[in-house]
Design a protein around this motif. Sequence first.
Motif, PDB file in Angstrom:
ATOM      1  N   GLU A 176      -7.797   5.114  -8.650  1.00  0.00           N
ATOM      2  CA  GLU A 176      -6.399   5.019  -8.226  1.00  0.00           C
ATOM      3  C   GLU A 176      -5.497   5.825  -9.152  1.00  0.00           C
ATOM      4  OE1 GLU A 176      -3.062   1.583  -7.190  1.00  0.00           O
ATOM      5  OE2 GLU A 176      -5.057   1.009  -7.893  1.00  0.00           O
ATOM      6  N   ASP A 180       0.856  -1.173   0.000  1.00  0.00           N
ATOM      7  CA  ASP A 180       0.000   0.000   0.000  1.00  0.00           C
ATOM      8  C   ASP A 180       0.893   1.224   0.000  1.00  0.00           C
ATOM      9  OD1 ASP A 180      -1.787   2.023   0.377  1.00  0.00           O
ATOM     10  OD2 ASP A 180      -2.703   1.201   2.194  1.00  0.00           O
ATOM     11  N   ALA A 238      -0.085   4.318  -0.489  1.00  0.00           N
ATOM     12  CA  ALA A 238      -0.919   5.515  -0.381  1.00  0.00           C
ATOM     13  C   ALA A 238      -0.188   6.647   0.336  1.00  0.00           C
ATOM     14  CB  ALA A 238      -2.227   5.180   0.338  1.00  0.00           C
ATOM     15  N   GLY A 275      -5.071   9.538  -8.714  1.00  0.00           N
ATOM     16  CA  GLY A 275      -4.146   9.985  -7.682  1.00  0.00           C
ATOM     17  C   GLY A 275      -2.730  10.195  -8.175  1.00  0.00           C
TER      18      GLY A 275
END
Length: 334
Positions: A215, A132, A134, A218
């Motif tokens: 996604e 991940d 993020a 982003g």
Amino acid sequence: MSLDGAHPSVRVIGDLCLDHNEVGGRKLEPTWGSPALFIARQLERSYGLRAVVSGAYGADLAPFLDGFTLDREPVEGRSLAYRNITGAGGEGRVQYWRAGTVAAEAAEAAEVVAAGAEADLAYFCPLVPDSDRAADLAEFRASRGDRESPGDRQSLRGGATWGEGASSAEGASSGEGAAGVRVQVLLAQGLMRVSAGESRGGWRRVERRDITDEEAAGWGCFDIVVFSDEDLDDAVAKAVRWSAVSRQTGFVVTQGGMGATLCYRGEATAVPVEPVGESSPVGAGDVFGAAVGWEFYSAFVPGGLDRGAALGLAVSRATASASAYALSAGGVGH
């Protein structure tokens, strides 16, 4: 260093690994791997740029890194490892990976991205499947909040074509292509990978995963996003769709021996090369990634070209670099 085009500072942020490769059933000696290291090497070989590489690694990888400039010392533990197997069972290239025991957090989020903010040109090259990222991406977005502002200019002025040197008076008024601009490049391949089960010794096979439109939205904080048509189904169609949303980002799909396609503001432009075979040797993608970032920076910041013109010129030159590599060399890697 200053953003005057003379002495740009470059940082390559990513997951560093040991490669354990097999070609035609023959095991090769372990060596350094990862897109981050390949890109750093290519920048120095082709452009004389000494990039700083940011990423955690263990003492097992350290003996292979004498030729690189790293932002940290090795830590206790085992490094991330990849096994690339080519010419086995007609499958083409098969990849396996084994997690390291070095602290993954050492290569992530605010620590490295904040350091990268000091660079004129920053590459982000994630590699670990199932991760991940993020937090990393959020830090990149935070460092480039200006990228989300309205009023971004059109890619070309007055019908100028790529290579005609579309100088940008608009760029001077908007602050683009001028001092103070930091260029960010995402090598997205690692974000498109997942593991497939457990294998002997902790090795897990690497498989593709799809990317949602949400996604990909982003990624709009990056000037360039690069991935291969082998990473996604319908890669060009998706890149066109994503580029229509993230209108200041050039999405570039590499297509092996057939060149690349630049997707920008909802339009696709093919950049072909003289075919070099059914596929490019492994490593050509990293040659392309290194070149497209630097060529865009050179054209857009000190060169003052419009964003669209700079993207087109960069993709053209990067495609030529990758083609030359394919014709003169080969290798095994990521």
